[in-house]
Design a protein around this motif. Structure first.
Motif, short mmCIF file in Angstrom:
data_model
loop_
_atom_site.label_atom_id
_atom_site.label_comp_id
_atom_site.label_asym_id
_atom_site.label_seq_id
_atom_site.Cartn_x
_atom_site.Cartn_y
_atom_site.Cartn_z
N SER A 80 3.39 36.80 31.63
CA SER A 80 4.18 36.28 32.74
C SER A 80 5.28 35.32 32.32
O SER A 80 6.34 35.27 32.95
CB SER A 80 3.26 35.59 33.75
OG SER A 80 2.61 34.48 33.15
N THR A 81 5.06 34.54 31.25
CA THR A 81 6.05 33.51 30.91
C THR A 81 6.42 33.43 29.44
O THR A 81 7.56 33.17 29.11
CB THR A 81 5.55 32.12 31.35
OG1 THR A 81 4.30 31.83 30.69
CG2 THR A 81 5.35 32.05 32.86
N VAL A 97 9.31 40.17 31.58
CA VAL A 97 8.83 41.52 31.83
C VAL A 97 9.37 42.57 30.86
O VAL A 97 8.82 43.65 30.77
CB VAL A 97 9.14 41.97 33.27
CG1 VAL A 97 8.33 41.19 34.25
CG2 VAL A 97 10.63 41.83 33.57
N GLN A 119 4.65 41.83 35.34
CA GLN A 119 5.52 41.09 36.23
C GLN A 119 5.63 39.63 35.79
O GLN A 119 4.66 39.04 35.35
CB GLN A 119 4.99 41.15 37.67
CG GLN A 119 5.30 42.46 38.35
CD GLN A 119 5.04 42.40 39.84
OE1 GLN A 119 4.37 41.51 40.31
NE2 GLN A 119 5.59 43.37 40.57
N GLY A 120 6.83 39.09 35.90
CA GLY A 120 7.06 37.71 35.48
C GLY A 120 8.40 37.59 34.79
O GLY A 120 9.19 38.53 34.73
N TRP A 153 -3.75 39.95 38.68
CA TRP A 153 -2.43 40.09 38.07
C TRP A 153 -2.26 41.39 37.29
O TRP A 153 -1.26 41.61 36.62
CB TRP A 153 -2.11 38.90 37.18
CG TRP A 153 -3.06 38.56 36.07
CD1 TRP A 153 -4.11 37.71 36.10
CD2 TRP A 153 -3.02 39.06 34.71
NE1 TRP A 153 -4.74 37.64 34.88
CE2 TRP A 153 -4.08 38.44 34.00
CE3 TRP A 153 -2.18 39.93 34.03
CZ2 TRP A 153 -4.34 38.69 32.65
CZ3 TRP A 153 -2.42 40.18 32.67
CH2 TRP A 153 -3.50 39.57 32.01
N HIS A 166 -2.83 35.62 30.68
CA HIS A 166 -1.79 35.95 31.66
C HIS A 166 -0.45 35.34 31.27
O HIS A 166 0.61 35.93 31.52
CB HIS A 166 -2.22 35.46 33.05
CG HIS A 166 -1.30 35.92 34.14
ND1 HIS A 166 -1.19 35.27 35.36
CD2 HIS A 166 -0.42 36.95 34.21
CE1 HIS A 166 -0.32 35.89 36.11
NE2 HIS A 166 0.17 36.91 35.45
N ASP A 167 -0.47 34.17 30.64
CA ASP A 167 0.78 33.51 30.25
C ASP A 167 1.59 34.36 29.29
O ASP A 167 2.83 34.33 29.30
CB ASP A 167 0.49 32.16 29.60
CG ASP A 167 -0.03 31.13 30.59
OD1 ASP A 167 0.09 31.36 31.80
OD2 ASP A 167 -0.59 30.11 30.13
#
Length: 467
Positions: free
Chosen positions: A269-270, A341, A337-338, A321, A265-266
């Motif tokens: 998102s980031t 993006v 999303q994040g 997510w 997910h990182d």
């Protein structure tokens, strides 16, 4: 980063070069330059930078402030695979058999790779003609190697979407563009499927031999060329190809400079292009709008998850997510999303693990070896319960497990879920996307405009008309 951009664009008979005194991530102006603008290493680097801009932007030339309008890298293949749908009036890509040669999305999927190929051909021809002493060290060969990698990418894209890639004996191959387009060579017939594979693989072998060993992850290098070769060999699907895929992917995993993201997910998102997993990504432009302001989300989403995508993520921790509320709609796409993006990933290391696992099974190898690779991918995605995977006993069931993870992990990433689906038996494909109907609709029709401007191309793909 390189400071100037020169890149070529064409659709059918239109050819021109464009220059801009900005970085790769800047919008180009409309000032023209002559085709012989490459005179030394500096101008070659400028032109190569423009090739990567074509790769990032796709076929959209409307000047929008977002590379993500280049939906050919993301949303359109996922729609073809049956995992996304456009809710406002429907989309022809929801019903494969209804796609027409006049469809705007078809034209875009056709023109984008040819624009990239033409830009790459300009580099290959002009840099090859320059004296070696115009370049430092091995940079001349590296530039040509990167251009051949991008040309291979463009042709393999066309092979996947517009040619009968699944039949080596077919005459319905790619219209290969081996030279920079001029008024004298616009007319071009399509090649056979075998000729298409051979030419793409020859470009990739040259890129593996000559492209740089290392680069920023929004440029190509030897490792990306190897990854694309593994992708193409898996698509071709001959017995000897699987052995090569295993060798290539193992090399990338063990010896390449990439690492799986500890928490998948990182990456979305980031971390974005800061992640060591990304093999090649698309570099955003300054002040780009978010995908949420373009087509993925909005207050009411531009695209929705289908029942097929939602069923994949049942009891999967990624569901929170990947799919969720967007405005008042519960089936929005959340994957990007994040804070990062605008980043897009045409290739990352996870794909190499999944390709190796699939190749092992298709080659008749150890299911335990394939399971070990799949478990590694699943762990990085936050999954630690492997009971269902441990209970898999046959190759067919194992291929379904690998496919399902490919669809979940690589959805909205350069069409890998669509390519993986079409490697499965037709009966399985129809379970996921009944609208495919038959193998003729594994591929798209050649756009009508191409027949109007290039009658030498030959026949339309079976089951489609020219109009």
């Amino acid at each position: 980063m390189k400071k100037l951009i020169i890149y070529s664009m064409f659709f059918a008979g239109s050819v021109f070069l464009i220059a801009c005194k900005k970085e790769l991530n800047a919008l180009p102006t409309q000032s023209k330059v002559e085709g012989n603008a490459i005179i030394d290493q500096k101008s070659a680097e400028i032109a190569l930078n423009g090739v990567y801009l074509r790769f990032a932007e796709g076929g959209d030339d409307r000047g929008t402030p977002s590379i993500m309008w280049a939906g050919d890298h993301e949303i359109l293949p996922t729609t073809l695979a049956g995992y996304a749908t456009y809710p406002y009036g429907g989309s022809s890509f929801d019903e494969n058999a209804l796609i027409k040669p006049t469809d705007y999305s078809v034209a875009n999927l056709w023109s984008a790779p040819y624009s990239l190929i033409n830009a790459a051909n300009g580099i290959i021809e002009q840099v090859s003609a320059l004296a070696d002493n115009k370049f430092t060290g091995t940079r001349k060969a590296e530039i040509i190697g990167e251009a051949r990698l991008m040309r291979a990418y463009g042709h393999q894209y066309l092979l996947r979407y517009f040619a009968q890639f699944y039949d080596l004996s077919s005459n319905y191959g790619v219209m290969l563009r081996k030279e920079f387009i001029t008024t004298n060579n616009i007319a071009q017939k399509r090649s056979t499927v075998k000729e298409s594979y051979d030419f793409i693989l020859s470009d990739l072998d040259a890129a593996i031999a000559n492209a740089p060993l290392a680069s920023a992850n929004y440029y190509g290098n030897k490792w990306v060329a190897k990854g694309l070769k593994a992708r193409i060999l898996m698509l071709r699907g001959q017995a000897a190809d699987y052995t090569q895929v295993i060798s290539i992917t193992k090399d990338i995993i063990q010896n390449g400079p990439y690492q799986l993201e500890p928490n998948l997910h990182d990456l979305f998102s980031t971390k974005g292009l800061d992640s060591k997993e990304v093999m090649i990504g698309l570099y955003p432009k300054p002040n780009q709008v978010n995908k949420s302001d373009v087509y993925f989300y909005r207050n009411e989403p531009g695209y929705l998850a289908t029942a097929s995508l939602k069923s994949l993520f049942q009891n999967d921790p990624r569901q929170s997510w990947m799919i969720g509320d967007v405005g008042t709609t519960p089936d929005g796409i959340l994957k990007y999303q994040g804070s990062k993006v605008e980043v897009c990933y045409p290739m990352r290391l996870t794909e190499m693990y999944l390709l190796e696992a699939e190749a092992i099974v298709r080659a008749g190898g150890s299911l335990n070896d394939a399971k070990a690779l799949l478990k590694t991918v699943l762990q990085h995605a936050g999954i630690n319960d492997f009971s269902s995977l441990d209970n898999v006993t046959g190759p067919d069931a194992m291929l379904i497990q690998i496919y399902n993870e490919t669809a979940k992990n690589l959805s909205f990433e350069d069409g890998q879920e669509w390519s993986a689906l079409l490697r499965m038996p037709l009966s399985f494909v129809l379970q996921v996307k009944p609208a495919v109907k038959d193998k003729d609709h594994y591929i798209l029709p050649i756009p009508k405009d191409e027949f109007d401007r290039n009658p030498a191309i030959g026949d339309q793909n079976p089951s489609y008309s020219k109009n």
